[in-house]
Scaffold this motif. Structure first.
Motif, PDB file in Angstrom:
ATOM      1  N   GLU A   8       0.873  -1.171   0.000  1.00 36.30           N
ATOM      2  CA  GLU A   8       0.000   0.000   0.000  1.00 36.30           C
ATOM      3  C   GLU A   8       0.915   1.227   0.000  1.00 36.30           C
ATOM      4  N   ILE A   9       0.544   2.263  -0.759  1.00 39.12           N
ATOM      5  CA  ILE A   9       1.321   3.496  -0.789  1.00 39.12           C
ATOM      6  C   ILE A   9       0.612   4.526   0.086  1.00 39.12           C
ATOM      7  N   ILE A  10       1.330   5.033   1.083  1.00 38.42           N
ATOM      8  CA  ILE A  10       0.778   5.995   2.040  1.00 38.42           C
ATOM      9  C   ILE A  10       1.529   7.310   1.908  1.00 38.42           C
ATOM     10  N   LEU A  11       0.787   8.398   1.832  1.00 35.22           N
ATOM     11  CA  LEU A  11       1.354   9.744   1.752  1.00 35.22           C
ATOM     12  C   LEU A  11       1.143  10.434   3.096  1.00 35.22           C
ATOM     13  N   ASP A  29       2.041  10.664  -8.766  1.00 39.52           N
ATOM     14  CA  ASP A  29       2.304   9.822  -9.929  1.00 39.52           C
ATOM     15  C   ASP A  29       3.139   8.628  -9.493  1.00 39.52           C
ATOM     16  N   VAL A  30       2.656   7.427  -9.806  1.00 33.36           N
ATOM     17  CA  VAL A  30       3.405   6.201  -9.549  1.00 33.36           C
ATOM     18  C   VAL A  30       3.864   5.684 -10.903  1.00 33.36           C
ATOM     19  N   MET A  31       5.181   5.578 -11.077  1.00 30.44           N
ATOM     20  CA  MET A  31       5.755   5.171 -12.356  1.00 30.44           C
ATOM     21  C   MET A  31       6.363   3.776 -12.232  1.00 30.44           C
ATOM     22  N   ASP A  32       6.119   2.942 -13.259  1.00 26.14           N
ATOM     23  CA  ASP A  32       6.717   1.606 -13.266  1.00 26.14           C
ATOM     24  C   ASP A  32       8.010   1.614 -14.083  1.00 26.14           C
ATOM     25  N   SER A  33       8.638   0.473 -14.204  1.00 28.52           N
ATOM     26  CA  SER A  33       9.937   0.384 -14.883  1.00 28.52           C
ATOM     27  C   SER A  33       9.836   0.661 -16.383  1.00 28.52           C
ATOM     28  N   LEU A  34       8.641   0.566 -16.957  1.00 24.21           N
ATOM     29  CA  LEU A  34       8.436   0.877 -18.373  1.00 24.21           C
ATOM     30  C   LEU A  34       7.969   2.317 -18.580  1.00 24.21           C
ATOM     31  N   HIS A  35       8.012   3.108 -17.509  1.00 27.02           N
ATOM     32  CA  HIS A  35       7.634   4.528 -17.509  1.00 27.02           C
ATOM     33  C   HIS A  35       6.137   4.771 -17.716  1.00 27.02           C
ATOM     34  N   HIS A  36       5.307   3.780 -17.420  1.00 30.19           N
ATOM     35  CA  HIS A  36       3.862   3.998 -17.391  1.00 30.19           C
ATOM     36  C   HIS A  36       3.534   4.699 -16.086  1.00 30.19           C
ATOM     37  N   VAL A  37       2.640   5.669 -16.154  1.00 30.00           N
ATOM     38  CA  VAL A  37       2.319   6.472 -14.976  1.00 30.00           C
ATOM     39  C   VAL A  37       0.862   6.276 -14.582  1.00 30.00           C
ATOM     40  N   GLU A  38       0.654   6.011 -13.303  1.00 28.05           N
ATOM     41  CA  GLU A  38      -0.689   5.971 -12.716  1.00 28.05           C
ATOM     42  C   GLU A  38      -0.820   7.232 -11.875  1.00 28.05           C
ATOM     43  N   ALA A  76       6.266  -3.300  -9.262  1.00 28.48           N
ATOM     44  CA  ALA A  76       5.767  -2.396 -10.298  1.00 28.48           C
ATOM     45  C   ALA A  76       6.092  -0.937 -10.003  1.00 28.48           C
ATOM     46  N   VAL A  77       6.607  -0.649  -8.827  1.00 29.67           N
ATOM     47  CA  VAL A  77       6.873   0.739  -8.439  1.00 29.67           C
ATOM     48  C   VAL A  77       8.353   1.053  -8.653  1.00 29.67           C
ATOM     49  N   LYS A  78       8.623   1.918  -9.627  1.00 29.51           N
ATOM     50  CA  LYS A  78       9.998   2.363  -9.864  1.00 29.51           C
ATOM     51  C   LYS A  78      10.238   3.712  -9.193  1.00 29.51           C
ATOM     52  N   SER A  79       9.270   4.629  -9.327  1.00 29.50           N
ATOM     53  CA  SER A  79       9.403   5.926  -8.661  1.00 29.50           C
ATOM     54  C   SER A  79       8.025   6.498  -8.359  1.00 29.50           C
ATOM     55  N   ILE A  80       8.011   7.402  -7.381  1.00 31.82           N
ATOM     56  CA  ILE A  80       6.782   8.080  -6.957  1.00 31.82           C
ATOM     57  C   ILE A  80       7.086   9.572  -6.946  1.00 31.82           C
ATOM     58  N   ILE A  81       6.261  10.339  -7.646  1.00 28.70           N
ATOM     59  CA  ILE A  81       6.444  11.788  -7.748  1.00 28.70           C
ATOM     60  C   ILE A  81       5.212  12.467  -7.162  1.00 28.70           C
ATOM     61  N   VAL A  82       5.430  13.472  -6.329  1.00 27.83           N
ATOM     62  CA  VAL A  82       4.332  14.217  -5.714  1.00 27.83           C
ATOM     63  C   VAL A  82       4.364  15.641  -6.253  1.00 27.83           C
ATOM     64  N   TRP A  83       3.217  16.096  -6.768  1.00 28.92           N
ATOM     65  CA  TRP A  83       3.086  17.424  -7.357  1.00 28.92           C
ATOM     66  C   TRP A  83       2.073  18.255  -6.569  1.00 28.92           C
ATOM     67  N   PRO A  84       2.295  19.559  -6.434  1.00 30.96           N
ATOM     68  CA  PRO A  84       1.283  20.419  -5.815  1.00 30.96           C
ATOM     69  C   PRO A  84       0.109  20.601  -6.773  1.00 30.96           C
ATOM     70  N   GLU A  96       5.953  21.506   5.966  1.00 31.90           N
ATOM     71  CA  GLU A  96       7.333  21.241   6.396  1.00 31.90           C
ATOM     72  C   GLU A  96       7.937  20.016   5.709  1.00 31.90           C
ATOM     73  N   ASP A  97       7.159  18.924   5.595  1.00 30.45           N
ATOM     74  CA  ASP A  97       7.663  17.670   5.035  1.00 30.45           C
ATOM     75  C   ASP A  97       6.557  16.938   4.296  1.00 30.45           C
ATOM     76  N   VAL A  98       6.954  16.211   3.257  1.00 34.40           N
ATOM     77  CA  VAL A  98       6.062  15.282   2.553  1.00 34.40           C
ATOM     78  C   VAL A  98       6.796  13.951   2.501  1.00 34.40           C
ATOM     79  N   GLY A  99       6.119  12.884   2.898  1.00 36.46           N
ATOM     80  CA  GLY A  99       6.771  11.580   2.917  1.00 36.46           C
ATOM     81  C   GLY A  99       5.906  10.511   2.278  1.00 36.46           C
ATOM     82  N   ILE A 100       6.579   9.485   1.782  1.00 38.68           N
ATOM     83  CA  ILE A 100       5.911   8.328   1.173  1.00 38.68           C
ATOM     84  C   ILE A 100       6.351   7.083   1.941  1.00 38.68           C
ATOM     85  N   ALA A 101       5.383   6.241   2.256  1.00 39.45           N
ATOM     86  CA  ALA A 101       5.699   4.967   2.911  1.00 39.45           C
ATOM     87  C   ALA A 101       5.042   3.847   2.117  1.00 39.45           C
TER      88      ALA A 101
END
Length: 106
Positions: A8-11, A29-38, A76-84, A96-101
């Motif tokens: 589970e991805i928690i912000l 945005d959750v990106m996989d190794s093939l650069h597909h973005v959810e 399936a999770v290669k990277s996670i990007i957080v945008w305002p 102050e902080d943004v974190g992903i678990a």
């Protein structure tokens, strides 16, 4: 841990008590190794309608968390990007902080 296949991805967001909005709107945005973005829009309620801060806090800092994705293959999770995503707000102040678990799903 290679024995965990689903997670589970928690912000989590930590803000100070000067944060001027009732909620914080973000895009995750959750990106996989093939650069597909959810892409997932996330709105975290940081106070109620009366201005009482939500979440847990100590002193002038408060933290709120929310689940972004309930279940995803960890591999399936290669990277996670957080945008305002605050409408009418160019700069988000007092966050102050943004974190992903990643939490194992049983």
């Amino acid at each position: 841990d290679s024995s965990i296949s689903e997670c589970e991805i928690i912000l989590s967001v930590r803000h100070n008590n000067n944060f001027a909005y009732r909620s914080l709107n973000l895009i995750v945005d959750v990106m996989d190794s093939l650069h597909h973005v959810e892409r997932t829009p996330v709105s975290i309620a940081v106070s109620d309608e009366y201005g009482n801060l939500s979440g847990s806090g100590f002193g002038g800092l408060y933290q709120c968390s929310t689940s972004v994705v309930k279940s995803i293959q960890c591999s399936a999770v290669k990277s996670i990007i957080v945008w305002p995503a605050m409408k009418g707000c160019d700069t988000i102040m007092d966050v102050e902080d943004v974190g992903i678990a990643l939490k194992a799903v049983k």
